[in-house]
Motif scaffolding. Structure first.
Motif, PDB file in Angstrom:
ATOM      1  N   ASP A  17     -59.570  -5.808 -22.495  1.00  0.00           N
ATOM      2  CA  ASP A  17     -60.136  -5.524 -21.182  1.00  0.00           C
ATOM      3  C   ASP A  17     -60.813  -6.764 -20.645  1.00  0.00           C
ATOM      4  O   ASP A  17     -61.138  -7.698 -21.378  1.00  0.00           O
ATOM      5  CB  ASP A  17     -61.099  -4.339 -21.227  1.00  0.00           C
ATOM      6  N   CYS A  19     -63.431  -7.885 -16.962  1.00  0.00           N
ATOM      7  CA  CYS A  19     -64.217  -7.351 -15.859  1.00  0.00           C
ATOM      8  C   CYS A  19     -64.428  -8.468 -14.846  1.00  0.00           C
ATOM      9  O   CYS A  19     -64.760  -9.594 -15.222  1.00  0.00           O
ATOM     10  CB  CYS A  19     -65.563  -6.847 -16.396  1.00  0.00           C
ATOM     11  N   GLY A  47     -58.233   1.609 -15.615  1.00  0.00           N
ATOM     12  CA  GLY A  47     -59.546   1.028 -15.390  1.00  0.00           C
ATOM     13  C   GLY A  47     -60.492   1.960 -14.698  1.00  0.00           C
ATOM     14  O   GLY A  47     -60.124   3.048 -14.279  1.00  0.00           O
ATOM     15  N   HIS A  48     -61.714   1.504 -14.607  1.00  0.00           N
ATOM     16  CA  HIS A  48     -62.726   2.188 -13.833  1.00  0.00           C
ATOM     17  C   HIS A  48     -63.118   1.208 -12.742  1.00  0.00           C
ATOM     18  O   HIS A  48     -63.942   0.322 -12.944  1.00  0.00           O
ATOM     19  CB  HIS A  48     -63.917   2.635 -14.678  1.00  0.00           C
ATOM     20  N   ASP A  51     -66.582  -0.518 -11.378  1.00  0.00           N
ATOM     21  CA  ASP A  51     -67.350  -1.612 -11.966  1.00  0.00           C
ATOM     22  C   ASP A  51     -66.519  -2.874 -12.211  1.00  0.00           C
ATOM     23  O   ASP A  51     -66.977  -3.814 -12.835  1.00  0.00           O
ATOM     24  CB  ASP A  51     -68.046  -1.169 -13.253  1.00  0.00           C
ATOM     25  N   ASN A  53     -63.932  -3.285 -14.083  1.00  0.00           N
ATOM     26  CA  ASN A  53     -63.423  -3.374 -15.453  1.00  0.00           C
ATOM     27  C   ASN A  53     -62.074  -2.673 -15.531  1.00  0.00           C
ATOM     28  O   ASN A  53     -61.905  -1.575 -15.021  1.00  0.00           O
ATOM     29  CB  ASN A  53     -64.434  -2.697 -16.391  1.00  0.00           C
ATOM     30  N   PHE A  54     -61.096  -3.352 -16.155  1.00  0.00           N
ATOM     31  CA  PHE A  54     -59.833  -2.681 -16.403  1.00  0.00           C
ATOM     32  C   PHE A  54     -59.299  -3.067 -17.769  1.00  0.00           C
ATOM     33  O   PHE A  54     -59.655  -4.096 -18.329  1.00  0.00           O
ATOM     34  CB  PHE A  54     -58.802  -2.916 -15.289  1.00  0.00           C
TER      35      PHE A  54
END
Length: 136
Positions: A17, A19, A47-48, A51, A53-54
């Motif tokens: 990951d 970010c 991802g989310h 924020d 981040n993936f």
């Protein structure tokens, strides 16, 4: 993770990951998708987005040195891309043994500050010796 493995039966997944600032997220994902296609990888992205981040799960044959090398090349490009976009080479998982080589790229001389703090808290170097901070 488990549903992604069905995309390539018998493969193992290398999870990674990064970010980046939200303003760079779409560009980072787009460039990462281009790398996946160019390298001929099967590597789902989740991802989310809130924020920045993936996660990417690179599906590979762990008995193939060529596939391992290709996955490592992909992860290195992804890490350096995130750092260049003023992000971090890791989101929620922290620097582990697989990303320790990118720590100095991301933090520069901050690594020496971290080393000084570690020395102050662990003068005998008994807590995870050599795990994150490379030996001086």
């Amino acid at each position: 993770y488990w549903s992604s493995l069905t995309l390539r039966p018998g493969a193992k997944g290398l999870s990674t990951d990064v970010c980046v600032p939200i303003s760079r997220l779409a560009g980072c994902v787009t460039e990462t998708e281009a790398d996946i296609a160019e390298m001929g990888l099967i590597a789902p992205i989740v991802g989310h987005a809130g924020d920045g981040n993936f996660h990417v799960l690179v599906l590979m044959d762990v008995d193939s040195p060529q596939e391992i090398a290709l996955a490592e090349k992909f992860v290195a490009r992804l890490n350096m891309r995130a750092i260049a976009m003023e992000g971090t080479c890791t989101g929620e998982h922290g620097i582990g043994q697989g990303k320790v080589g990118f720590l100095r790229h991301e933090l520069g001389h901050g690594v020496e500050v971290m080393r000084t703090i570690k020395q102050a808290l662990d003068p005998l170097n008994i807590m995870n010796p050599g795990k994150i901070l490379p030996r001086a």
